[in-house]
Design an enzyme around this catalytic site. Structure first.
Site, mmCIF file in Angstrom:
data_model
loop_
_atom_site.group_PDB
_atom_site.id
_atom_site.type_symbol
_atom_site.label_atom_id
_atom_site.label_comp_id
_atom_site.label_asym_id
_atom_site.label_seq_id
_atom_site.Cartn_x
_atom_site.Cartn_y
_atom_site.Cartn_z
ATOM 1 N N ARG A 156 13.146 4.505 12.617
ATOM 2 C CA ARG A 156 11.910 5.286 12.577
ATOM 3 C C ARG A 156 11.038 4.975 13.801
ATOM 4 N NH1 ARG A 156 9.267 4.886 6.931
ATOM 5 N NH2 ARG A 156 8.177 6.708 7.793
ATOM 6 N N GLU A 208 12.490 -9.567 1.902
ATOM 7 C CA GLU A 208 11.725 -8.382 2.322
ATOM 8 C C GLU A 208 12.607 -7.152 2.123
ATOM 9 O OE1 GLU A 208 10.879 -8.541 6.509
ATOM 10 O OE2 GLU A 208 9.991 -6.531 6.524
ATOM 11 N N ARG A 210 5.271 10.988 -2.481
ATOM 12 C CA ARG A 210 4.958 10.663 -1.082
ATOM 13 C C ARG A 210 6.186 10.859 -0.209
ATOM 14 N NH1 ARG A 210 4.761 4.561 1.257
ATOM 15 N NH2 ARG A 210 4.024 5.127 3.312
ATOM 16 N N ASP A 260 1.176 -15.286 6.606
ATOM 17 C CA ASP A 260 0.700 -16.653 6.400
ATOM 18 C C ASP A 260 0.706 -17.030 4.916
ATOM 19 O OD1 ASP A 260 0.371 -16.960 9.106
ATOM 20 O OD2 ASP A 260 -1.818 -16.976 9.079
ATOM 21 N N TYR A 314 11.260 8.649 1.418
ATOM 22 C CA TYR A 314 11.213 7.564 0.440
ATOM 23 C C TYR A 314 11.926 7.881 -0.879
ATOM 24 C CZ TYR A 314 7.798 5.728 3.718
ATOM 25 O OH TYR A 314 7.178 5.261 4.852
ATOM 26 N N ALA A 369 3.100 -0.607 4.858
ATOM 27 C CA ALA A 369 2.594 -0.617 6.240
ATOM 28 C C ALA A 369 2.090 -1.992 6.673
ATOM 29 C CB ALA A 369 1.487 0.418 6.384
ATOM 30 N N ASN A 428 8.012 -5.535 -0.819
ATOM 31 C CA ASN A 428 7.937 -4.407 0.098
ATOM 32 C C ASN A 428 6.463 -4.309 0.473
ATOM 33 O OD1 ASN A 428 7.845 -2.072 1.529
ATOM 34 N ND2 ASN A 428 8.913 -0.805 0.023
ATOM 35 N N PRO A 448 0.796 -1.228 0.000
ATOM 36 C CA PRO A 448 0.000 0.000 0.000
ATOM 37 C C PRO A 448 0.830 1.280 0.000
ATOM 38 C CG PRO A 448 -0.038 -1.045 2.156
ATOM 39 C CD PRO A 448 0.595 -2.030 1.206
ATOM 40 N N ASN A 449 0.322 2.245 -0.707
ATOM 41 C CA ASN A 449 0.869 3.613 -0.789
ATOM 42 C C ASN A 449 2.144 3.716 -1.622
ATOM 43 O OD1 ASN A 449 -1.142 4.843 0.940
ATOM 44 N ND2 ASN A 449 -0.176 3.701 2.605
ATOM 45 N N ARG A 476 7.197 0.701 13.619
ATOM 46 C CA ARG A 476 7.771 0.148 12.383
ATOM 47 C C ARG A 476 8.892 -0.852 12.665
ATOM 48 N NH1 ARG A 476 5.573 3.644 8.375
ATOM 49 N NH2 ARG A 476 5.252 5.708 9.259
ATOM 50 N N HIS A 485 12.788 -2.645 2.225
ATOM 51 C CA HIS A 485 12.201 -1.356 2.588
ATOM 52 C C HIS A 485 13.114 -0.250 2.095
ATOM 53 C CE1 HIS A 485 9.205 -3.282 5.053
ATOM 54 N NE2 HIS A 485 10.163 -4.036 5.517
ATOM 55 N N LEU A 486 12.498 0.800 1.594
ATOM 56 C CA LEU A 486 13.272 1.971 1.151
ATOM 57 C C LEU A 486 13.944 2.634 2.346
ATOM 58 C CD1 LEU A 486 10.324 3.069 -1.022
ATOM 59 C CD2 LEU A 486 12.589 2.774 -2.010
HETATM 60 C C1 DQA Z 1 8.254 1.099 3.903
HETATM 61 C C2 DQA Z 1 8.317 1.324 5.420
HETATM 62 C C3 DQA Z 1 6.941 1.142 6.053
HETATM 63 O O1 DQA Z 1 7.021 1.376 7.455
HETATM 64 C C4 DQA Z 1 5.955 2.141 5.465
HETATM 65 O O2 DQA Z 1 4.670 1.925 5.989
HETATM 66 C C5 DQA Z 1 5.935 2.094 3.977
HETATM 67 C C6 DQA Z 1 7.198 1.996 3.245
HETATM 68 C C7 DQA Z 1 9.606 1.417 3.228
HETATM 69 O O3 DQA Z 1 9.782 0.974 2.086
HETATM 70 O O4 DQA Z 1 10.454 2.089 3.807
HETATM 71 O O5 DQA Z 1 4.907 2.228 3.349
HETATM 72 O O6 DQA Z 1 7.951 -0.262 3.664
#
Ligand code: DQA
Length: 152
Positions: A111, A102, A22, A91, A27, A81, A78, A14-15, A115, A104-105
Site C-alpha cells: 500500500r 502485530e 469501512r 513504548d 479490509y 493507523a 492491530n 482506531p477505525n 504504511r 494487519h488485515l
Molecule cells: C491496518 C493497516 C493500517 O495502515 C490502517 O491504518 C488500518 C488498518 C490493517 O489492518 O490492514 O487502520 O492496520
C-alpha cells in the site's frame, strides 16, 4: 497433560470499529464482532482465553496495554493507523515487556509508502500482514505457540 492457563489481550486500534462498512475492498466485509468471534473459536481450539478491546484513542490504548501486566501472558495487536505514527504505543509494549504479535488485515507493504513503516514491529515477536481476518487467527496461533515453547 494439562496446559498452563494462557490469557491474551487483543488490542484493536482506531477505525477498526467500522470494519464491515469501512473500505471493504481493502479490509473485507467482516465486522469487528465477527473477527472477535473467529478469535474466540480459535482460542477454544487452542485452549486459551482471548479478551478483545478497541479504542480510537491513543492514550486509552496505552492504558489497556499497561493493564495487561499481571493479567495476560501476551498481546495480539492491530494498532491500525497508530502502527505508523505512535511512539507511545511502541513504548507501552516495550514497557510491559509481554510477548506481542502485530497483525494487519491488509498487506501494508503493498500500500502507500507511509504504511510501510511500523513503530510496533521492532518490539513485537513478529508481524502478520495481508491475510484479511485470517491474519488475526494466524497471529493468535503464532503467539500461543511462542508462549508454549517458552514455557517448556
Ligand atoms: C491496518 C493497516 C493500517 O495502515 C490502517 O491504518 C488500518 C488498518 C490493517 O489492518 O490492514 O487502520 O492496520
Amino acid at each position: 497433560m494439562t496446559l498452563p492457563p494462557i490469557s491474551i489481550l487483543v488490542v484493536h486500534g482506531p477505525n477498526l470499529n467500522l470494519l464491515g462498512q469501512r473500505e471493504p475492498g481493502i479490509y473485507g466485509s467482516l465486522s469487528l464482532a465477527d473477527i472477535n468471534r473467529l478469535l474466540e473459536l480459535e482460542a477454544t481450539k487452542l485452549q486459551v482465553g482471548v479478551f478483545p478491546v478497541q479504542s480510537n484513542h491513543e492514550g486509552v490504548l496505552v492504558d489497556k496495554i499497561h493493564s495487561a501486566l499481571g493479567d495476560y501472558q501476551g498481546i495480539l495487536i492491530n494498532a491500525g493507523a497508530y502502527t505508523h505514527t505512535s511512539v507511545a504505543l511502541r513504548d507501552a509494549i516495550a514497557g510491559v515487556n509481554l510477548p506481542t504479535v502485530e497483525v494487519h488485515l491488509s498487506n501494508i507493504y503493498r500500500r502507500e509508502e507511509f504504511r510501510h513503516h511500523s513503530y510496533i514491529a521492532p518490539v513485537a515477536i513478529g508481524q502478520i500482514s495481508g491475510f484479511g481476518a485470517q491474519s488475526y487467527v494466524l497471529g493468535l496461533q503464532a503467539l500461543v505457540h511462542h508462549l508454549r515453547e517458552k514455557s517448556v
